[in-house]
Design an enzyme around this catalytic site. Structure first.
Site, PDB file in Angstrom:
ATOM      1  N   CYS A  91      -2.970  23.941  16.849  1.00  0.00           N
ATOM      2  CA  CYS A  91      -3.460  22.757  15.983  1.00  0.00           C
ATOM      3  C   CYS A  91      -2.442  21.840  14.977  1.00  0.00           C
ATOM      4  O   CYS A  91      -2.495  22.333  13.952  1.00  0.00           O
ATOM      5  CB  CYS A  91      -4.655  22.264  16.554  1.00  0.00           C
ATOM      6  N   HIS A 133      -6.647  22.631  26.286  1.00  0.00           N
ATOM      7  CA  HIS A 133      -6.670  22.243  24.394  1.00  0.00           C
ATOM      8  C   HIS A 133      -6.714  21.010  24.242  1.00  0.00           C
ATOM      9  O   HIS A 133      -8.026  20.657  22.808  1.00  0.00           O
ATOM     10  CB  HIS A 133      -5.368  23.391  23.509  1.00  0.00           C
ATOM     11  N   GLU A 134      -6.254  19.678  24.643  1.00  0.00           N
ATOM     12  CA  GLU A 134      -5.811  18.102  24.364  1.00  0.00           C
ATOM     13  C   GLU A 134      -7.088  18.030  25.042  1.00  0.00           C
ATOM     14  O   GLU A 134      -8.125  17.178  23.889  1.00  0.00           O
ATOM     15  CB  GLU A 134      -4.546  17.816  24.745  1.00  0.00           C
ATOM     16  N   HIS A 137     -10.376  18.399  22.836  1.00  0.00           N
ATOM     17  CA  HIS A 137     -10.914  17.509  21.359  1.00  0.00           C
ATOM     18  C   HIS A 137     -10.857  16.040  21.588  1.00  0.00           C
ATOM     19  O   HIS A 137     -11.798  15.707  21.172  1.00  0.00           O
ATOM     20  CB  HIS A 137      -9.069  17.367  20.824  1.00  0.00           C
TER      21      HIS A 137
END
Length: 173
Positions: A91, A133-134, A137
């Site tokens: 990351c 993953h994004e 966030h």
């Protein structure tokens, strides 16, 4: 376009749920996406979420199979099926560290593009991993909290060295 500062682990913007983008077609959103693409490319990333550049909005970019960054605004992401696979992730907000993270192998996504058009599809493998993953966030989740075995975390340099040593040892056999 401009390079943006990347928030690192510990910054409060990475720990909160991001706000919806009121107008995906707004000029300031187009400018943000262009700056994020330049920042992602400069940092060597394959995905970047707005909170990572200190902007608490629900949008992220990922590099598609064609290599061009794709923006997804106000996304919804859901697993397709129950197959989970574990793979190494890094990351830009946690530089130099990698961890083995379990994620859905296949996902469905939908959101909006910069023209305000609905963008939806399915992805599997690396693409699905990057999108998940994004999207995490946007909910204030870092990949470390998804890990189930903290012994599978390390500095990228050390992990690469260990993999190279293992490959050399296997070749010697």
């Amino acid at each position: 376009m401009a390079l943006l500062k990347i928030a690192r682990m510990g910054h409060p913007v990475l720990l909160r749920r991001a706000d919806p983008v009121p107008d995906p077609t707004a000029p300031e959103i187009r400018r943000l996406v262009a700056d994020m693409a330049e920042t992602m490319n400069d940092a060597g990333g394959i995905g970047l979420a707005a909170p990572q550049v200190h902007v608490p909005l629900r949008l992220f970019l990922w590099r598609s199979g064609a290599g061009n960054p794709v923006a997804l605004i106000n996304p919804e992401v859901a697993a397709v099926g129950e197959e989970i696979e574990e793979a190494w992730e890094g990351c830009l907000s946690i530089p130099g560290i990698r961890g083995a993270v379990p994620r859905a192998r296949r996902i469905r996504f939908r959101g909006f593009d910069l023209e305000g058009r609905l963008l939806e599809g399915e992805s599997e493998g690396l693409g699905a991993r990057v999108i998940q993953h994004e999207n995490d966030h946007l909910d204030g989740i870092l990949y470390l909290s998804r890990m189930t075995d903290l012994s599978r975390i390390g500095f990228a340099e050390e992990l690469a060295r260990a993999a190279a040593d293992a490959a050399r040892a296997q070749e010697a056999e």
